[in-house]
Design a protein around this motif. Sequence first.
Motif, PDB file in Angstrom:
ATOM      1  N   UNK A  29     -64.867  -5.163  89.900  1.00 15.34           N
ATOM      2  CA  UNK A  29     -64.634  -6.290  88.985  1.00 15.34           C
ATOM      3  C   UNK A  29     -65.453  -6.070  87.814  1.00 15.34           C
ATOM      4  N   UNK A  30     -66.384  -5.533  88.083  1.00 14.02           N
ATOM      5  CA  UNK A  30     -67.200  -5.479  86.789  1.00 14.02           C
ATOM      6  C   UNK A  30     -66.762  -4.291  85.853  1.00 14.02           C
ATOM      7  N   UNK A  31     -66.349  -3.366  86.387  1.00 12.30           N
ATOM      8  CA  UNK A  31     -65.788  -2.295  85.500  1.00 12.30           C
ATOM      9  C   UNK A  31     -64.319  -2.798  84.756  1.00 12.30           C
ATOM     10  N   UNK A  32     -63.650  -3.544  85.589  1.00 14.00           N
ATOM     11  CA  UNK A  32     -62.396  -4.118  85.162  1.00 14.00           C
ATOM     12  C   UNK A  32     -62.559  -4.940  83.946  1.00 14.00           C
ATOM     13  N   UNK A  36     -61.753  -4.457  79.943  1.00  8.65           N
ATOM     14  CA  UNK A  36     -60.910  -5.563  79.023  1.00  8.65           C
ATOM     15  C   UNK A  36     -61.772  -5.794  77.870  1.00  8.65           C
ATOM     16  N   UNK A  37     -63.230  -6.057  77.925  1.00  8.18           N
ATOM     17  CA  UNK A  37     -63.918  -6.479  76.840  1.00  8.18           C
ATOM     18  C   UNK A  37     -63.833  -5.339  75.827  1.00  8.18           C
ATOM     19  N   UNK A  38     -64.147  -4.318  76.329  1.00 11.91           N
ATOM     20  CA  UNK A  38     -64.074  -2.950  75.374  1.00 11.91           C
ATOM     21  C   UNK A  38     -62.835  -2.837  74.570  1.00 11.91           C
ATOM     22  N   UNK A  39     -61.755  -2.778  75.234  1.00 16.21           N
ATOM     23  CA  UNK A  39     -60.317  -2.907  74.399  1.00 16.21           C
ATOM     24  C   UNK A  39     -60.210  -4.204  73.584  1.00 16.21           C
ATOM     25  N   UNK A  40     -60.406  -5.324  74.174  1.00 21.18           N
ATOM     26  CA  UNK A  40     -60.282  -6.593  73.377  1.00 21.18           C
ATOM     27  C   UNK A  40     -61.355  -7.624  73.404  1.00 21.18           C
ATOM     28  N   UNK A 107     -52.336 -15.015  75.518  1.00 23.43           N
ATOM     29  CA  UNK A 107     -51.083 -14.461  75.060  1.00 23.43           C
ATOM     30  C   UNK A 107     -50.258 -13.382  75.724  1.00 23.43           C
ATOM     31  N   UNK A 108     -49.267 -13.372  75.478  1.00 18.73           N
ATOM     32  CA  UNK A 108     -48.559 -12.098  76.139  1.00 18.73           C
ATOM     33  C   UNK A 108     -48.830 -10.690  76.023  1.00 18.73           C
ATOM     34  N   UNK A 109     -49.498 -10.443  74.723  1.00 18.19           N
ATOM     35  CA  UNK A 109     -50.081  -9.197  74.277  1.00 18.19           C
ATOM     36  C   UNK A 109     -51.139  -8.808  75.426  1.00 18.19           C
ATOM     37  N   UNK A 110     -52.128 -10.132  75.930  1.00 14.96           N
ATOM     38  CA  UNK A 110     -53.296  -9.751  76.622  1.00 14.96           C
ATOM     39  C   UNK A 110     -52.909  -8.850  78.002  1.00 14.96           C
ATOM     40  N   UNK A 111     -51.500  -9.069  78.221  1.00 17.11           N
ATOM     41  CA  UNK A 111     -51.245  -8.466  79.620  1.00 17.11           C
ATOM     42  C   UNK A 111     -51.245  -6.820  79.675  1.00 17.11           C
ATOM     43  N   UNK A 112     -51.125  -6.465  78.362  1.00 17.25           N
ATOM     44  CA  UNK A 112     -51.179  -4.951  77.963  1.00 17.25           C
ATOM     45  C   UNK A 112     -52.782  -4.619  78.045  1.00 17.25           C
ATOM     46  N   UNK A 113     -53.566  -5.539  77.873  1.00 21.33           N
ATOM     47  CA  UNK A 113     -54.901  -5.066  77.765  1.00 21.33           C
ATOM     48  C   UNK A 113     -55.338  -4.978  79.383  1.00 21.33           C
ATOM     49  N   UNK A 114     -55.229  -5.928  80.169  1.00 20.52           N
ATOM     50  CA  UNK A 114     -55.402  -6.197  81.548  1.00 20.52           C
ATOM     51  C   UNK A 114     -54.673  -4.857  82.331  1.00 20.52           C
ATOM     52  N   UNK A 117     -56.537  -1.695  81.439  1.00 20.12           N
ATOM     53  CA  UNK A 117     -57.965  -1.817  82.215  1.00 20.12           C
ATOM     54  C   UNK A 117     -57.886  -1.588  83.443  1.00 20.12           C
ATOM     55  N   UNK A 118     -56.810  -2.355  84.162  1.00 24.05           N
ATOM     56  CA  UNK A 118     -56.302  -2.016  85.780  1.00 24.05           C
ATOM     57  C   UNK A 118     -56.316  -0.478  86.034  1.00 24.05           C
ATOM     58  N   UNK A 119     -55.374   0.030  85.145  1.00 25.12           N
ATOM     59  CA  UNK A 119     -55.233   1.376  85.558  1.00 25.12           C
ATOM     60  C   UNK A 119     -56.185   2.322  85.401  1.00 25.12           C
ATOM     61  N   UNK A 120     -57.046   2.033  84.278  1.00 30.29           N
ATOM     62  CA  UNK A 120     -58.219   3.053  84.094  1.00 30.29           C
ATOM     63  C   UNK A 120     -59.460   2.989  85.044  1.00 30.29           C
ATOM     64  N   UNK A 121     -59.498   1.545  85.658  1.00 25.95           N
ATOM     65  CA  UNK A 121     -60.364   1.131  86.641  1.00 25.95           C
ATOM     66  C   UNK A 121     -59.962   2.122  87.744  1.00 25.95           C
ATOM     67  N   UNK A 122     -58.750   2.116  88.253  1.00 26.42           N
ATOM     68  CA  UNK A 122     -58.366   2.574  89.520  1.00 26.42           C
ATOM     69  C   UNK A 122     -58.400   4.049  89.333  1.00 26.42           C
ATOM     70  N   UNK A 123     -58.210   4.495  88.150  1.00 25.81           N
ATOM     71  CA  UNK A 123     -58.115   6.084  87.835  1.00 25.81           C
ATOM     72  C   UNK A 123     -59.563   6.541  88.364  1.00 25.81           C
ATOM     73  N   UNK A 124     -60.514   5.863  87.385  1.00 22.46           N
ATOM     74  CA  UNK A 124     -61.956   6.264  87.853  1.00 22.46           C
ATOM     75  C   UNK A 124     -62.356   6.305  89.178  1.00 22.46           C
TER      76      UNK A 124
END
Length: 157
Positions: A29-32, A36-40, A107-114, A117-124
Motif C-alpha cells: 500500500x505504501x509503495x503503491x 503514484x505521488x512520484x509520478x503525479x 480525471x480519466x488520465x489519473x488511471x494511467x498513473x495508478x 504504479x500498480x504494475x511497478x509495485x508488483x514488478x518490484x
Amino acid sequence: MEARVFTEEQEALVVKSWNAIKNNSQELGLKFFNKILEIAPAAQQLFSFLKDSNVPLDQNPKLKPHAMAVFVMTCESAVQLRKAGKVTVRESNLKKLGATHFKAGVAPEHFEVTKLALVETIKEAVPEMWSEAMKNAWEEAHDQLADAIKSEMNPSA
Ligand code: HEM
C-alpha cells in the motif's frame, strides 16, 4: 461494450503474483502510493485523507484501503474477465465507484498513473516471477476495470 479476450494463462499470472504478495499489504500500500505521488505529485490533493494531513505517509492509516481496493479489485476483475469475458463488478458498485471518483475530482488520465504504479509495485515485489506476459495480464485486467469505472464517471451519476 466490446468483449476482450482474457486467457486462462493471463488469469493464472495475475492470481499467482497476487497470492505471492497479498500478505504484505502494508508495504504494498505504501509503495503503491509513493509511486503514484512520484509520478503525479498533484494527485495528493485528490485524497481527502492526504490533503491537509501532517501525518507522514508511512503512518497514514487510510493509505492501505485504497491501494488494497485497487489491487484486489483488479485481481478479482481478472478472474471474472476470464470466466465472463467482461468486468462484472455489480452495477450498483460500479455506479458508486464512478460517483466517488467523479466527485473526488479524479480525471480519466489519473488511471494511467495508478496503472503504472500498480504494475511497478508488483514488478518490484515479485522480480523472480516477473515477465512481459505478467505485465500485460495485469494491465489488461486493470484497463477493463478502469474503463468500466470511467464509463460511470459523469455528472449524472
Ligand atoms: C476512492 C477503488 C482508481 C482516487 C476509492 C474507493 C474505492 C476505489 C473502492 C472507495 C469507495 C467509495 O468510497 O466509493 C479504485 C479502483 C481504481 C481506482 C478499483 C482503479 C482500477 C483511482 C484513481 C484515482 C483514485 C486513478 C486518482 C488518482 C480515489 C480517491 C478516492 C477513491 C481520491 C476517495 C478517497 C477519499 O478521499 O476518501 N477508490 N480506485 N482512484 N479513489 Fe479510487
